[in-house]
Scaffold this active site. Structure first.
Site: not given
Ligand code: SAH
Length: 211
Positions: A61
């Protein structure tokens, strides 16, 4: 090439300009090196205000969103445990680790979970537990949380996660709404769940099951 000190102060000033006020949150963003979470080819952009790809079609993000979401769940004297859904590269996890006593972070994509584990191990954080799992299930082994942060957008508010909020617990999450997305803050009050609309946002979808 400008010095990293210059880049960092520009980075923090730009977060202040965008409205981030909490000094503890700003300190955490000034301290954790964002470049450590970004693949080498994109590292020169680590202190820009952009979301960046982290592999597996996912993104880290933007710094503003990380700061904003963290500021919204920040409540002095109520910073025990936090659950993060969507570890991704682990940057938000590291920020939370410097503000909360305990951090549990769940990622559904194993490749990203393993990579985040490796990155975060170099910071030697004692209060972080990373889980490869489906965030829709939450973490019932350790209910309840003072805060829950969801960094991927579900279609509806995940009930099981709301049920894992402490009294006075806060949740921040993006939600799909009429073809776009909005950021919401939920608070578990004495009189039930209070929901507040924050802003328009754009997150990757929250998907069911592990990958
Ligand atoms: N906080 C992260 C944001 C990554 S984007 C950062 O700073 O890098 C969002 C993430 O949520 C992705 O890696 C995706 O694989 C994960 N995601 C999506 N659905 C999910 C679920 N049901 N449980 C756990 N992770 C999930």
């Amino acid at each position: 090439m400008k010095s990293s000190k210059y880049l960092k102060s520009k980075f923090i000033n730009s977060l202040k300009d965008k409205g981030i006020k909490n000094e503890f949150v700003l300190d955490a963003l000034a301290t954790i090196p964002r470049e450590a979470f970004i693949e080498p080819a994109l590292r020169t952009r680590a202190y820009d205000q952009d979301a960046l790809p982290i592999g597996c079609s996912q993104t880290i993000s933007s710094p503003y969103i990380v700061a904003k979401m963290t500021e919204i769940i920040y409540e002095t004297d109520n910073m025990g445990s936090v659950l993060e859904i969507g570890t991704g590269c682990g940057y938000q996890t590291a920020i939370l680790s410097s503000l909360f006593d305990d951090v549990i972070s769940i990622e559904r994509i194993e490749t990203l979970h393993i990579r985040a584990k490796k990155t975060l191990s170099s910071f030697n954080l004692k209060n972080v537990t990373l889980i490869h799992g489906d965030g829709y299930e939450g973490y019932p082994q350790q209910s309840y949380f003072d805060a829950i942060i969801i960094t991927a957008a579900p279609d509806r508010i995940p009930d099981k996660l709301v049920a894992q909020l402490n009294q006075n617990g806060r949740m921040i999450l993006p939600l799909h709404h009429n073809g776009s997305q909005k950021l919401y803050r939920l608070k578990n009050t004495k009189n039930g769940i209070h929901k507040k609309d924050i802003d328009d946002v754009r997150f990757v979808p929250m998907l069911e099951g592990k990958a």
